[in-house]
Enzyme design. Sequence first.
Site, PDB file in Angstrom:
ATOM      1  N   GLU A   1       0.804  -1.228   0.000  1.00 36.27           N
ATOM      2  CA  GLU A   1       0.000   0.000   0.000  1.00 36.27           C
ATOM      3  C   GLU A   1       0.833   1.274   0.000  1.00 36.27           C
ATOM      4  OE1 GLU A   1      -0.592  -2.612   1.931  1.00 36.27           O
ATOM      5  OE2 GLU A   1      -2.711  -3.172   1.786  1.00 36.27           O
TER       6      GLU A   1
ATOM      7  N   PHE B   1     -11.486  -7.174  13.700  1.00 34.86           N
ATOM      8  CA  PHE B   1     -10.408  -7.633  12.819  1.00 34.86           C
ATOM      9  C   PHE B   1     -10.066  -6.538  11.806  1.00 34.86           C
ATOM     10  CE2 PHE B   1      -9.095  -9.850   8.851  1.00 34.86           C
ATOM     11  CZ  PHE B   1      -7.848 -10.252   9.303  1.00 34.86           C
ATOM     12  N   GLN B   2      -8.784  -6.246  11.670  1.00 32.31           N
ATOM     13  CA  GLN B   2      -8.262  -5.214  10.770  1.00 32.31           C
ATOM     14  C   GLN B   2      -8.868  -3.838  11.037  1.00 32.31           C
ATOM     15  OE1 GLN B   2      -8.340  -6.841   6.687  1.00 32.31           O
ATOM     16  NE2 GLN B   2      -6.249  -7.548   7.050  1.00 32.31           N
TER      17      GLN B   2
ATOM     18  N   LYS C   1     -17.439  -0.611   5.989  1.00 28.68           N
ATOM     19  CA  LYS C   1     -17.877  -1.621   5.021  1.00 28.68           C
ATOM     20  C   LYS C   1     -19.390  -1.593   4.805  1.00 28.68           C
ATOM     21  CE  LYS C   1     -17.212  -6.383   3.591  1.00 28.68           C
ATOM     22  NZ  LYS C   1     -16.622  -7.697   3.880  1.00 28.68           N
TER      23      LYS C   1
ATOM     24  N   MET D   1      24.404   9.103   2.009  1.00 32.50           N
ATOM     25  CA  MET D   1      24.291  10.376   2.711  1.00 32.50           C
ATOM     26  C   MET D   1      24.609  10.190   4.197  1.00 32.50           C
ATOM     27  SD  MET D   1      23.960  13.517   2.107  1.00 32.50           S
ATOM     28  CE  MET D   1      22.967  14.105   0.743  1.00 32.50           C
TER      29      MET D   1
END
Lengths: 164, 580
Positions: B50, B112-113, B162, B479
Amino acid sequence: MRHIISILIENEAGALSRVSGLFSARGYNIESLTVAPTEDPSLSRMTIVTAGTERIVEQIVKQLNKLIDVVKLMDLTEGPHIEREMMLIKVKASTMAQREDVKRLCDIFRGHIIDVTSSTYTIEMTGAVSKLDSFIEALAEHKIIETVRSGVTGIARGDKSLHL
Amino acid sequence: MELSGAEILVQCLKDEGVEYLFGYPGGAVLHIYDALYNQEDVKHILVRHEQAATHAADGYARATGNPGVVLVTSGPGATNAVTGIATAYMDSIPMVVITGQVSTAVIGSDAFQEVDSVGITRPCVKHNFLVKDINDLAETIKKAFFVASTGRPGPVVVDVPKDITDPAIKVPYHYPETVNMRSYQPTLKGHSGQIKRAVDLLLAAKKPMIYSGGGVVLGKGSDELRQFVRGLGFPITSTLMGLGAYPASDKQFLGMLGMHGTYEANMAMHDCDVLIAIGARFDDRVTGKIAEFCPDATIIHIDVDPSSISKTITVDIPIVGSVPDVLSEMNHLIENSSKKPSKKALSEWWSIIDGWRAVKCMSYDQNSDKIKPQMVVEMVHEITKGNAYVTSDVGQHQMWAAQYYPFEEPNRWINSGGLGTMGFGLPAAMGVQLAFPDSVVVCVTGEGSIQMCIQELSTCLQYGLPVKIVALNNRYLGMVRQWQEFFYENRYSHSYMESLPDFVKLAESYGHVGIRIERPEDLRAELERGFAMDNRLVFFDIVTDQTENVYPMIAQGKAHNDMHMSPFSAPAQDKERELS
């Protein structure tokens, strides 16, 4: 310097956390914050007391204005204004002498005793922060059991106002 | 027309003219993915992580000027997207990120999630929304696009539970043409009185300096800027984010300023008497030591965001407004003014600047038996004729790309300037390549950064994206190594990369072409060979000099006239230090 910033903000879930999150994320000082709905239920009025240099307060005002939920904002300390805070204070008052003295102080400061038990007085008092501080100082001889302060609210004097 | 929430979402994106949607499916967004099935208008690009979805949308937005759009699921989908959202936020990139959320009935129950996506993203978005009623969905999406792309742009998150997208619940669909928000009214037109004061000051300047930034690119003000600079004949420098807004090849352009800016740009900043900052925010990498920033200058600042003004540097003439609006008004005043800039003063100023230019601060060892990273970028510039879109990751290679690939046009240089996000380059290049399929897109990266989103090689194959990856492989986090050399007495703590993969085989295993280049004499031919493969992703693994540093360098907290110079530049005339 101490500033009182009044904000009209959309009355939506999460609006408060946007403001408080801004202060913590940018390290701004926050002395007190009060919030409640206005006569227009879609708007909340928030009063924030903060302190900082002119430069920091200017940034605070700009950053608050930048929040999408903030509709309008005013630094009350820029002009004549009235500030008030409400305090509920529970004081030990079991002996006759204590009861008399607390009552006398309460009257001097124009507070109200709103709850009484055999051992306590609960006093309601409204005023500027300094008045409430003085009252607490005046109670030095007494046992304070509990102090609840609302945080400062304020309004501009005269015709000036914060409205849509 | 009655639609389900999922259908409404997809229809909103169509009505908004969204071309690409970068995303990754999961439980909370399955209804939305079902609505995306079998439609062609919004093309979904399936990334491999993602974070890459947000960077790809970001790259798309930077190159096109249109908001990038992302769809991820709840929980880890949203948290993985946060780095990309923060990256876009720091660089003011318009982006709309739709995150799935658990159903409203279970929000707050540690389902969940479930994560508090609105809470987690709040400090790194311009605004975010949680949709709690299907009837608010279309208007919320409209608001999200409006807020993301107007004023000072930025990412907006829309969290969609949802149950809001339930296919069984349908409501009438209406996508508003416009949206008016009483609490959000960005100022675009500058204050005329302030603009006039600024012009008077500019016309009277003896040692003027123009400092332009990313706001010129974002505000699409490049044409107005060019007219402004040429009309005045003043020197101009640019921030990392503003490169390309003014053509790098023009003689009035002094190069980038700041920590790794040119000697002439930084010296001119330090010595100028009037500074005009245009769409720039006085970032700490630009200003160096605040107390010694442009000590003799009266400062004008144009910015669309009032909070950018006098945030770190107090300015004398602030102008809140969009760059093209304010600059066109200034150009008009300058053209019609009886006053003109003093030719004598300007020519004296330019002769001082030419003296600084003679130092040739960008010089490097041309005769090394190792491949010099600067040479690689210069050669890429030659081979692509300066027309490529160049994305980068973060570190030394990013600075070399900025310094040695002169950009002639805005929106061509795509990098994470504010947040400094390693892993940005490859996914951003995907977004750019999708927007401009016929253009050459180069990702200049290092062996450290590229591994932070290497999985996107798979996405590139799926969608046939012929990005050219130029990995300057010095086996160091360059760097970090440079700072350890300069400021930590060569204690190279955890900056050396061992056990690197064979990038050629890696590229090949993903179905691409890998080319390893180890000797300077092979560089040109191998680069040309790879760049000739128009339809293939080519991964150039280029073994570069491990000890090379980025010059010039202003150490953190130092003033503009205090630079570490390249050992190969001419001796400076003033009091600069050289680092052996």
